[in-house]
Design a protein around this motif. Structure first.
Motif, PDB file in Angstrom:
ATOM      1  N   GLY A 103       0.818  -1.203   0.000  1.00 47.81           N
ATOM      2  CA  GLY A 103       0.000   0.000   0.000  1.00 47.81           C
ATOM      3  C   GLY A 103       0.846   1.244   0.000  1.00 47.81           C
ATOM      4  N   ASN A 104       0.803   2.011   1.098  1.00 47.92           N
ATOM      5  CA  ASN A 104       1.596   3.228   1.152  1.00 47.92           C
ATOM      6  C   ASN A 104       2.921   3.003   1.863  1.00 47.92           C
ATOM      7  OD1 ASN A 104       0.469   2.956   3.769  1.00 47.92           O
ATOM      8  ND2 ASN A 104       0.780   5.116   4.146  1.00 47.92           N
ATOM      9  N   SER A 105       3.369   1.746   1.888  1.00 40.17           N
ATOM     10  CA  SER A 105       4.691   1.443   2.429  1.00 40.17           C
ATOM     11  C   SER A 105       5.459   0.634   1.404  1.00 40.17           C
ATOM     12  CB  SER A 105       4.581   0.631   3.731  1.00 40.17           C
ATOM     13  OG  SER A 105       4.166  -0.682   3.443  1.00 40.17           O
ATOM     14  N   ASP A 124       1.003 -13.710  -6.409  1.00 39.44           N
ATOM     15  CA  ASP A 124      -0.301 -13.109  -6.704  1.00 39.44           C
ATOM     16  C   ASP A 124      -1.092 -13.965  -7.693  1.00 39.44           C
ATOM     17  OD1 ASP A 124       0.327 -11.042  -5.034  1.00 39.44           O
ATOM     18  OD2 ASP A 124       0.551  -9.518  -6.592  1.00 39.44           O
ATOM     19  N   ALA A 125      -0.393 -14.529  -8.676  1.00 42.75           N
ATOM     20  CA  ALA A 125      -1.080 -15.359  -9.682  1.00 42.75           C
ATOM     21  C   ALA A 125      -1.616 -16.646  -9.076  1.00 42.75           C
ATOM     22  CB  ALA A 125      -0.119 -15.671 -10.827  1.00 42.75           C
ATOM     23  N   ASP A 224     -12.567 -10.233   6.136  1.00 41.48           N
ATOM     24  CA  ASP A 224     -13.722 -10.527   5.285  1.00 41.48           C
ATOM     25  C   ASP A 224     -13.452 -11.735   4.389  1.00 41.48           C
ATOM     26  OD1 ASP A 224     -14.930  -8.351   6.441  1.00 41.48           O
ATOM     27  OD2 ASP A 224     -14.654  -7.019   4.718  1.00 41.48           O
ATOM     28  N   LEU A 225     -12.214 -11.887   3.955  1.00 43.47           N
ATOM     29  CA  LEU A 225     -11.861 -13.036   3.119  1.00 43.47           C
ATOM     30  C   LEU A 225     -12.045 -14.336   3.897  1.00 43.47           C
ATOM     31  CD1 LEU A 225     -10.644 -14.279   0.539  1.00 43.47           C
ATOM     32  CD2 LEU A 225      -8.374 -13.833   1.505  1.00 43.47           C
ATOM     33  N   SER A 242      -9.095 -10.770  -5.455  1.00 46.68           N
ATOM     34  CA  SER A 242      -8.775  -9.878  -6.572  1.00 46.68           C
ATOM     35  C   SER A 242      -8.509  -8.464  -6.061  1.00 46.68           C
ATOM     36  CB  SER A 242      -9.925  -9.862  -7.583  1.00 46.68           C
ATOM     37  OG  SER A 242      -9.658  -8.949  -8.630  1.00 46.68           O
ATOM     38  N   GLU A 243      -9.359  -8.005  -5.135  1.00 45.06           N
ATOM     39  CA  GLU A 243      -9.128  -6.683  -4.529  1.00 45.06           C
ATOM     40  C   GLU A 243      -7.808  -6.665  -3.778  1.00 45.06           C
ATOM     41  OE1 GLU A 243     -11.022  -3.739  -1.118  1.00 45.06           O
ATOM     42  OE2 GLU A 243     -12.247  -5.351  -1.950  1.00 45.06           O
ATOM     43  N   HIS A 244      -7.505  -7.768  -3.101  1.00 44.90           N
ATOM     44  CA  HIS A 244      -6.245  -7.891  -2.355  1.00 44.90           C
ATOM     45  C   HIS A 244      -5.050  -7.595  -3.248  1.00 44.90           C
ATOM     46  CE1 HIS A 244      -2.765 -10.276  -0.965  1.00 44.90           C
ATOM     47  NE2 HIS A 244      -3.198 -10.039   0.253  1.00 44.90           N
TER      48      HIS A 244
END
Length: 258
Positions: A103-105, A124-125, A224-225, A242-244
């Protein structure tokens, strides 16, 4: 002045603090200044360059052996130098760069930065495959184990500890991978996580958004996942994974995604 006389000595001159508030005359202040001097040298040479022997750099910094050792500890903790023994050894500027984003790190990496960037892309894949397996095969005990990792992530958010959060996050993903009956897939994914974790030096800020807010958001996403896995809600679980993997700014290099 005798032992019984009133102290009338002139007042001590106050020591000026360094930029971090450390008095200049203190050992910590001298070590920080020595580390800064070596950092300036590092910034003037390409990554991987030989800086000199420890004694040469200690002499350059004009500090004692103990103070220089403390400065070296600071430099190593910041991932700025490596020390190589033997002929031709000495201190070298670390071949590291902030390559993998959270994210922002950023995760500041050691010399295996290219390997780590590739590992993140492959990881990720593989995430959707492991989520599919977890939807089919997760037992109540597995879900309970995942929730323990979610709790560890929550504690890291509360403590504002991004390093602990990242490691708890990785343990959660390793636990999801362990659910898969596909030994090859699980082993490959776990190896990728080990490679990423083993070559990460630190977690550093990288944007205006407070890091605490970002990891709180990531904690909620992972919570939530796990809830979706518990409900066997395939559509929601796949949407969340996918959002992750796609919540970073569109102009960021996907090879550098956390």
């Amino acid at each position: 002045m005798t032992a019984t006389s009133e102290p009338t000595a002139r007042p001590r001159r106050p020591r000026h603090p360094d930029s971090d508030g450390t008095p200049r005359g203190s050992s910590a202040g001298r070590a920080e200044r020595a580390a800064q001097r070596v950092t300036e040298l590092i910034e003037s040479v390409p990554p991987g360059s030989r800086l000199g022997t420890k004694e040469e750099l200690r002499t350059l910094c004009e500090v004692s052996v103990g103070t220089f050792n403390e400065a070296l500890r600071l430099l190593q903790a910041r991932g700025l130098v490596t020390v190589k023994p033997g002929p031709g050894g000495g201190m070298f500027s670390a071949e590291q760069s902030p390559m993998v984003r959270l994210g922002n790190s950023v995760l500041a990496l050691d010399a295996r930065q290219n390997d780590v960037a590739d590992a993140v892309r492959i990881r990720d894949a593989l995430d959707p495959l492991l989520i599919e397996d977890a939807l089919w095969h997760a037992s109540p005990a597995d879900i309970a184990g995942l929730r323990r990792h979610i709790t560890a992530m929550e504690h890291a958010v509360t403590a504002a500890d991004p390093v602990a959060f990242v490691h708890a996050n990785w343990r959660l993903h390793a636990a999801i991978a362990s659910i898969s009956p596909n030994a090859l897939l699980s082993s490959l994914y776990t190896h990728l996580l080990d490679l990423i974790e083993g070559h990460t030096l630190s977690v550093l800020p990288a944007s205006e958004q407070p890091l605490g807010e970002y990891i709180a958001h990531r904690h909620a996403l992972h919570r939530d996942l796990v809830d979706a896995l518990d409900r066997r809600d395939r559509d929601e679980a796949l949407r969340l994974i996918s959002e992750h993997n796609t919540t970073l700014a569109a102009d960021e290099d996907p090879a550098a995604r956390r």
